[in-house]
Write an enzyme that holds these catalytic residues in place. Structure first.
Site, PDB file in Angstrom:
ATOM      1  N   LYS A   1       1.085  -1.248  -0.422  1.00 10.59           N
ATOM      2  CA  LYS A   1      -0.038   0.539  -0.194  1.00 10.59           C
ATOM      3  C   LYS A   1       0.663   1.192   0.395  1.00 10.59           C
ATOM      4  O   LYS A   1       0.285   2.361   0.616  1.00 10.59           O
ATOM      5  CB  LYS A   1      -0.758   0.143   0.978  1.00 10.59           C
ATOM      6  CG  LYS A   1      -1.952  -1.571   1.095  1.00 10.59           C
ATOM      7  CD  LYS A   1      -2.305  -1.470  -0.089  1.00 10.59           C
ATOM      8  CE  LYS A   1      -3.292  -0.793  -0.053  1.00 10.59           C
ATOM      9  NZ  LYS A   1      -4.059  -0.720  -1.388  1.00 10.59           N
TER      10      LYS A   1
ATOM     11  N   TRP B   1       1.092   1.818  -8.546  1.00 13.17           N
ATOM     12  CA  TRP B   1       1.462   3.036  -9.835  1.00 13.17           C
ATOM     13  C   TRP B   1       2.348   2.763 -10.494  1.00 13.17           C
ATOM     14  O   TRP B   1       3.379   3.084 -11.428  1.00 13.17           O
ATOM     15  CB  TRP B   1       1.362   4.117  -8.629  1.00 13.17           C
ATOM     16  CG  TRP B   1       1.616   5.480  -9.489  1.00 13.17           C
ATOM     17  CD1 TRP B   1       1.583   6.135 -10.437  1.00 13.17           C
ATOM     18  CD2 TRP B   1       2.159   6.892  -9.069  1.00 13.17           C
ATOM     19  NE1 TRP B   1       1.122   6.648 -10.259  1.00 13.17           N
ATOM     20  CE2 TRP B   1       1.513   7.859  -9.360  1.00 13.17           C
ATOM     21  CE3 TRP B   1       2.564   6.610  -7.491  1.00 13.17           C
ATOM     22  CZ2 TRP B   1       1.955   9.201  -8.775  1.00 13.17           C
ATOM     23  CZ3 TRP B   1       2.652   8.451  -6.742  1.00 13.17           C
ATOM     24  CH2 TRP B   1       2.514   9.316  -7.602  1.00 13.17           C
TER      25      TRP B   1
ATOM     26  N   LYS C   1       8.498  -7.321  -8.620  1.00 11.04           N
ATOM     27  CA  LYS C   1       7.275  -6.617  -7.978  1.00 11.04           C
ATOM     28  C   LYS C   1       7.995  -7.705  -6.428  1.00 11.04           C
ATOM     29  O   LYS C   1       7.883  -8.993  -6.450  1.00 11.04           O
ATOM     30  CB  LYS C   1       6.039  -6.755  -7.997  1.00 11.04           C
ATOM     31  CG  LYS C   1       5.680  -6.316  -7.117  1.00 11.04           C
ATOM     32  CD  LYS C   1       3.702  -6.134  -7.166  1.00 11.04           C
ATOM     33  CE  LYS C   1       2.555  -5.885  -5.860  1.00 11.04           C
ATOM     34  NZ  LYS C   1       2.233  -6.411  -6.578  1.00 11.04           N
ATOM     35  N   THR C   2       7.879  -7.020  -5.518  1.00 11.04           N
ATOM     36  CA  THR C   2       8.113  -7.636  -4.355  1.00 11.04           C
ATOM     37  C   THR C   2       7.802  -6.988  -2.709  1.00 11.04           C
ATOM     38  O   THR C   2       8.377  -5.452  -2.746  1.00 11.04           O
ATOM     39  CB  THR C   2       9.356  -8.221  -4.090  1.00 11.04           C
ATOM     40  OG1 THR C   2       9.343  -9.054  -3.300  1.00 11.04           O
ATOM     41  CG2 THR C   2      10.980  -7.269  -4.785  1.00 11.04           C
ATOM     42  N   HIS C   3       7.046  -7.097  -2.235  1.00  9.35           N
ATOM     43  CA  HIS C   3       7.464  -6.754  -1.139  1.00  9.35           C
ATOM     44  C   HIS C   3       7.981  -7.751   0.303  1.00  9.35           C
ATOM     45  O   HIS C   3       7.714  -6.996   1.459  1.00  9.35           O
ATOM     46  CB  HIS C   3       5.618  -6.650  -0.474  1.00  9.35           C
ATOM     47  CG  HIS C   3       4.521  -5.993  -1.188  1.00  9.35           C
ATOM     48  ND1 HIS C   3       4.855  -4.951  -1.293  1.00  9.35           N
ATOM     49  CD2 HIS C   3       3.317  -6.430  -1.324  1.00  9.35           C
ATOM     50  CE1 HIS C   3       3.878  -4.383  -2.199  1.00  9.35           C
ATOM     51  NE2 HIS C   3       3.116  -5.456  -2.540  1.00  9.35           N
TER      52      HIS C   3
ATOM     53  N   SER D   1      -4.448   2.712   4.670  1.00  5.79           N
ATOM     54  CA  SER D   1      -4.668   1.944   3.230  1.00  5.79           C
ATOM     55  C   SER D   1      -4.550   0.430   3.535  1.00  5.79           C
ATOM     56  O   SER D   1      -5.311  -0.518   2.910  1.00  5.79           O
ATOM     57  CB  SER D   1      -3.782   2.916   1.519  1.00  5.79           C
ATOM     58  OG  SER D   1      -4.124   2.017   1.378  1.00  5.79           O
TER      59      SER D   1
ATOM     60  N   TYR E   1       6.083   8.629  -2.293  1.00  3.16           N
ATOM     61  CA  TYR E   1       4.910   8.713  -2.705  1.00  3.16           C
ATOM     62  C   TYR E   1       4.723  10.134  -3.179  1.00  3.16           C
ATOM     63  O   TYR E   1       3.906  10.268  -4.000  1.00  3.16           O
ATOM     64  CB  TYR E   1       4.304   7.725  -1.981  1.00  3.16           C
ATOM     65  CG  TYR E   1       2.614   8.007  -2.458  1.00  3.16           C
ATOM     66  CD1 TYR E   1       2.153   6.849  -2.862  1.00  3.16           C
ATOM     67  CD2 TYR E   1       2.100   8.454  -2.222  1.00  3.16           C
ATOM     68  CE1 TYR E   1       1.157   6.247  -4.119  1.00  3.16           C
ATOM     69  CE2 TYR E   1       0.623   8.475  -2.052  1.00  3.16           C
ATOM     70  CZ  TYR E   1       0.522   7.224  -3.018  1.00  3.16           C
ATOM     71  OH  TYR E   1      -0.969   7.373  -3.550  1.00  3.16           O
TER      72      TYR E   1
END
Length: 287
Positions: free
Chosen positions: A45, A50, A105-107, A137, A186
């Site tokens: 989040k 984006w 992509k990774t978290h 969020s 962000y």
């Protein structure tokens, strides 16, 4: 620790059972990283979707329209998940068969990432967001079984899915000046999207003419992405989850009580001071 139903702990970090089983997390750590890989890294989040949109359009800047017709899950695969379906093949296994350059992509926090990342040194784009807005969020994302109070307390302790916000952000902030790392905020991207599209393109060694820069910026705007199903896909966790919500920073101001905000400040400000992270806490309306 005992996890709630539908969740499990892996190396002390909470994960969803369905999309993020231990077998998939094991496989992710074994990924053979390539020098020309590009990793999009965030805490959940924090603007992940984006940033995926931006980097994939920059990568294929010579064919933007057809690129934008491909789902983000295909353009920038999610390293640690097992997609729903019959075959249940971990994305890391799919990545092994993909041609270079791969955008991934990774978290995952640093200690759960493929070790090759720190020796091969591929390009890493890390996007950080005000933790107060992340808190809100992530709660609205419904990726938890808790009441607001339970969730709030667990977030402060780092006992939510993907673990601690601090542990996720801290390593990449410390390495923000490495040649292969671009650390982004962000809130700064909200204020100057076009400038950040150019900065990201420069980091990826992609030259964009003015018309292409403008078009990528337009297609990466919140309002355009919100109407594009390939950029605003629904996450297959549970009903009600959305990948794009309000988009604007500062949502915490209307959601946190004074006591909750004080608790956040007490838990976060000291740690952030230790990290010496220059974090923009303003909202979009502070101009």
């Amino acid at each position: 620790m005992t996890a709630s139903e539908g969740f499990h702990y892996y190396e002390g970090v909470l994960f969803y059972d369905g999309l993020l089983p231990a077998s998939s997390l094991d496989a992710a750590r074994k990924l053979k990283v390539r020098e020309d890989d590009v990793f999009v890294m965030t805490y959940p989040k924090s603007g992940t979707t984006w940033l995926q949109q931006i980097v994939s359009l920059i990568r294929n800047s010579d064919d933007i329209s057809s690129t934008d017709e491909v789902p983000l899950t295909k353009r920038v695969p999610f390293l640690e998940v097992v997609p729903p379906g019959e075959e249940r093949i971990p994305i890391s296994k799919v990545l092994d068969t993909m041609e270079s350059p791969r955008y991934i992509k990774t978290h995952l926090i640093k200690r759960l990432l493929p070790p090759d990342i720190f020796t091969v040194k591929p390009k890493v784009l890390y996007l950080a967001r005000n933790p107060k807005d992340v808190l809100i969020s992530f709660y609205d994302f419904k990726a938890h079984p808790w009441s607001w109070k339970e969730y709030f307390d667990n977030f402060l302790k780092g006992n939510v899915c993907f673990g601690s916000w601090f542990e996720n952000v801290e390593y990449w902030w410390e390495h923000r000046n490495d040649d292969n790392v671009l650390f982004l905020f962000y809130e700064d991207m909200i204020r100057d999207l076009k400038g950040h599209v150019r900065k990201i393109a420069d980091f990826l060694n992609k030259s964009l003419d003015d018309a292409t820069l403008d078009e990528i910026t337009r297609r990466s705007s919140f309002n355009v992405m919100k109407e594009n199903p390939n950029a605003n896909f629904k996450a297959p966790f549970r009903e009600g989850m959305r990948k794009l919500n309000r988009g604007k920073p500062g949502i915490w101001k209307s959601r946190l009580t004074e006591a909750e905000n004080e608790a956040m400040e007490k838990a976060f400000s000291g740690r952030m001071k230790e990290m010496k992270i220059e974090f923009p806490f303003y909202s979009y309306d502070d101009d």
